[in-house]
Design a protein around this motif. Structure first.
Motif, PDB file in Angstrom:
ATOM      1  N   SER A 199       0.833  -1.203   0.000  1.00  6.51           N
ATOM      2  CA  SER A 199       0.000   0.000   0.000  1.00  6.51           C
ATOM      3  C   SER A 199       0.869   1.255   0.000  1.00  6.51           C
ATOM      4  O   SER A 199       1.999   1.231   0.496  1.00  6.51           O
ATOM      5  CB  SER A 199      -0.864  -0.037   1.263  1.00  6.51           C
ATOM      6  OG  SER A 199      -1.376   1.227   1.533  1.00  6.51           O
ATOM      7  N   ASP A 200       0.328   2.345  -0.544  1.00 10.46           N
ATOM      8  CA  ASP A 200       1.011   3.652  -0.456  1.00 10.46           C
ATOM      9  C   ASP A 200       0.962   4.167   0.982  1.00 10.46           C
ATOM     10  O   ASP A 200       1.767   4.994   1.384  1.00 10.46           O
ATOM     11  CB  ASP A 200       0.323   4.685  -1.355  1.00 10.46           C
ATOM     12  CG  ASP A 200       0.667   4.456  -2.806  1.00 10.46           C
ATOM     13  OD1 ASP A 200       1.593   3.672  -3.077  1.00 10.46           O
ATOM     14  OD2 ASP A 200      -0.009   5.066  -3.670  1.00 10.46           O
ATOM     15  N   GLY A 201      -0.036   3.703   1.724  1.00  7.69           N
ATOM     16  CA  GLY A 201      -0.157   4.102   3.134  1.00  7.69           C
ATOM     17  C   GLY A 201       0.586   3.106   3.998  1.00  7.69           C
ATOM     18  O   GLY A 201       1.380   2.301   3.501  1.00  7.69           O
ATOM     19  N   GLY A 202       0.318   3.118   5.297  1.00  5.53           N
ATOM     20  CA  GLY A 202       1.139   2.311   6.204  1.00  5.53           C
ATOM     21  C   GLY A 202       0.732   0.862   6.363  1.00  5.53           C
ATOM     22  O   GLY A 202       1.443   0.095   6.992  1.00  5.53           O
ATOM     23  N   ALA A 224      -1.279   7.228   6.516  1.00  5.44           N
ATOM     24  CA  ALA A 224      -2.387   6.576   5.802  1.00  5.44           C
ATOM     25  C   ALA A 224      -2.770   7.380   4.554  1.00  5.44           C
ATOM     26  O   ALA A 224      -2.760   8.608   4.580  1.00  5.44           O
ATOM     27  CB  ALA A 224      -3.579   6.445   6.733  1.00  5.44           C
ATOM     28  N   ARG A 225      -3.101   6.657   3.457  1.00  7.68           N
ATOM     29  CA  ARG A 225      -3.552   7.332   2.223  1.00  7.68           C
ATOM     30  C   ARG A 225      -5.041   7.089   1.975  1.00  7.68           C
ATOM     31  O   ARG A 225      -5.718   7.923   1.410  1.00  7.68           O
ATOM     32  CB  ARG A 225      -2.747   6.823   1.016  1.00  7.68           C
ATOM     33  CG  ARG A 225      -1.281   7.195   1.038  1.00  7.68           C
ATOM     34  CD  ARG A 225      -1.108   8.709   0.817  1.00  7.68           C
ATOM     35  NE  ARG A 225       0.245   9.160   0.536  1.00  7.68           N
ATOM     36  CZ  ARG A 225       1.308   9.030   1.310  1.00  7.68           C
ATOM     37  NH1 ARG A 225       1.212   8.392   2.422  1.00  7.68           N
ATOM     38  NH2 ARG A 225       2.476   9.505   0.982  1.00  7.68           N
ATOM     39  N   HIS A 267      -8.399   2.152   4.003  1.00 11.86           N
ATOM     40  CA  HIS A 267      -7.849   0.802   4.210  1.00 11.86           C
ATOM     41  C   HIS A 267      -6.579   0.819   5.045  1.00 11.86           C
ATOM     42  O   HIS A 267      -6.186  -0.197   5.626  1.00 11.86           O
ATOM     43  CB  HIS A 267      -7.544   0.127   2.865  1.00 11.86           C
ATOM     44  CG  HIS A 267      -8.760  -0.092   2.021  1.00 11.86           C
ATOM     45  ND1 HIS A 267      -9.797  -0.885   2.437  1.00 11.86           N
ATOM     46  CD2 HIS A 267      -9.095   0.381   0.793  1.00 11.86           C
ATOM     47  CE1 HIS A 267     -10.735  -0.887   1.508  1.00 11.86           C
ATOM     48  NE2 HIS A 267     -10.331  -0.119   0.504  1.00 11.86           N
ATOM     49  N   ASP A 268      -5.918   1.967   5.067  1.00 12.34           N
ATOM     50  CA  ASP A 268      -4.666   2.066   5.842  1.00 12.34           C
ATOM     51  C   ASP A 268      -4.925   2.372   7.316  1.00 12.34           C
ATOM     52  O   ASP A 268      -3.990   2.378   8.108  1.00 12.34           O
ATOM     53  CB  ASP A 268      -3.777   3.184   5.267  1.00 12.34           C
ATOM     54  CG  ASP A 268      -3.365   2.911   3.827  1.00 12.34           C
ATOM     55  OD1 ASP A 268      -3.025   1.756   3.538  1.00 12.34           O
ATOM     56  OD2 ASP A 268      -3.390   3.853   3.008  1.00 12.34           O
ATOM     57  N   GLU A 269      -6.187   2.663   7.656  1.00  8.27           N
ATOM     58  CA  GLU A 269      -6.472   3.092   9.041  1.00  8.27           C
ATOM     59  C   GLU A 269      -6.807   1.894   9.926  1.00  8.27           C
ATOM     60  O   GLU A 269      -7.949   1.636  10.260  1.00  8.27           O
ATOM     61  CB  GLU A 269      -7.614   4.115   9.031  1.00  8.27           C
ATOM     62  CG  GLU A 269      -7.209   5.376   8.298  1.00  8.27           C
ATOM     63  CD  GLU A 269      -8.248   6.482   8.422  1.00  8.27           C
ATOM     64  OE1 GLU A 269      -9.173   6.339   9.241  1.00  8.27           O
ATOM     65  OE2 GLU A 269      -8.117   7.472   7.690  1.00  8.27           O
TER      66      GLU A 269
END
Ligand SMILES: O=C(O)CCC(=O)C(=O)O
Ligand SMILES: [Fe+2]
Length: 328
Positions: free
Chosen positions: A147-150, A228-229, A232-234
């Motif tokens: 993912s681009d987020g974490g 997060a982006r 889904h990243d949260e």
């Protein structure tokens, strides 16, 4: 001055020679202390008091600043007790909690649907070597996307893999090439781990392992401190698995990395009135619990490093069961 007044006890009057002699000796000592304090500096205690006050105020400010920093880093917002420390090797710890009513609104399967609810942690079901090997499978798969987020996931069953801001189907995307990435051994390892966890859960809750069915989603997670982006990243929101995933009756988490060695933050928290209970991840540690709101939980934000885990869940409803992922 107060210290002097406090330091001079009044002796009882006229009580014999020995006592008089003692009083006389004390009298000399007291007189000496009096003279030192009064002749050297009458102001010294006031100075000392000021210094002490300054130190106390500075100390209080430093403590307040540390507390604010700790809160801003995501420290827990209430009292917290540790259910499983990262450093201890648990043969098995089980805490029973009263079941919520969440199971009543679902079809019941006697001998399986939770009547006894609770949470358990064990370091004796999966070895650190098995954890290391299954983490390599997760690393291999997740290195194909991320993912681009974490927060990234890889679901070996459905093939879902986080890529950028979305998911792709690994099996469709890579087709036959998937055979160059994973091996039959990888899938066998997953099956062995799933089976051992299933038996541990059955034993802890006093049910038959054969009444439990693997259910979806079952996935590897990789979490780092990247912002997060997308939603889904949260991963850090408090939730109830039975509400989030529907079919879950028993949730398990197998940790594949070590809290404070591989990452900071990222502890698992059971949210409770009174005192939250945390599980500190440790490679090979299995944490399992009934999936209803008696086990409301969240994951702390990861502040540094990378955290790997697998979520493996079971249902009592055969219609919601899935087969183990297979190597084709
Ligand atoms: O990774 C964890 O410790 C918890 C994950 C979780 O709560 C979930 O998958 O529902
Ligand atoms: Fe969860």
């Amino acid at each position: 001055m107060a210290p002097q007044r406090r330091g001079v006890p009044k002796a009882p009057e006229g009580s014999g020679t020995a006592q008089r002699r003692r009083r006389n000796r004390c009298g000399w000592v007291i007189a000496l202390v009096f003279s030192v304090l009064s002749t050297k500096s009458v102001r010294a205690p006031r100075e000392m008091w000021r210094k002490w006050l300054r130190t106390a105020v500075l100390g209080a400010c430093a403590a307040l600043a540390a507390l604010l920093l700790w809160c801003s880093l995501g420290g827990d917002d209430g009292v917290t007790e540790v259910l499983a420390h990262r450093g201890e090797v648990l043969l098995g710890r089980f805490i029973e909690v009263p079941c919520s009513e969440d199971y009543d609104s679902h079809r019941r399967f006697e001998g399986c649907s939770p009547r006894k609810c609770g949470r358990g942690v064990t370091d004796a079901v999966i070895t650190r070597d098995e954890a290391q090997r299954i983490r390599s499978v997760a690393e291999k798969g997740l290195s194909l996307g991320g993912s681009d987020g974490g927060a990234s996931i890889l679901d070996l069953h459905s093939g879902a893999l986080s890529v950028g801001r979305h998911f792709v189907n690994l099996y469709r995307y890579f087709g036959d090439k998937i055979q160059n990435i994973f091996s039959e051994e990888d899938f066998q390892l997953y099956r062995d781990v799933r089976q051992k966890v299933q038996h541990a859960i059955a034993q802890a809750f006093g049910i038959s392992a054969s009444s439990l069915y693997l259910t979806k989603p079952t996935f590897f997670s990789r979490i780092n401190s990247t912002e997060a982006r997308t939603a889904h990243d949260e991963y850090w929101h408090a939730h109830v698995d039975k509400v989030t995933y529907g079919s879950f009756d028993y949730t398990s988490l197998l940790y594949l990395s070590d809290y404070l060695d591989d990452f900071g933050g990222g502890r698992f928290v059971f949210i409770e009135e009174g005192a939250n209970k945390t599980v500190e991840p440790r490679a090979g540690r299995v944490s399992f619990f009934t999936s209803g709101s008696e086990n409301l939980h969240r994951v702390e934000k990861v502040h540094w490093g990378t955290r790997y885990a697998i979520t493996i869940a079971f249902t009592c409803n055969p219609d919601h069961g899935i087969a183990d992922p297979v190597f084709t």
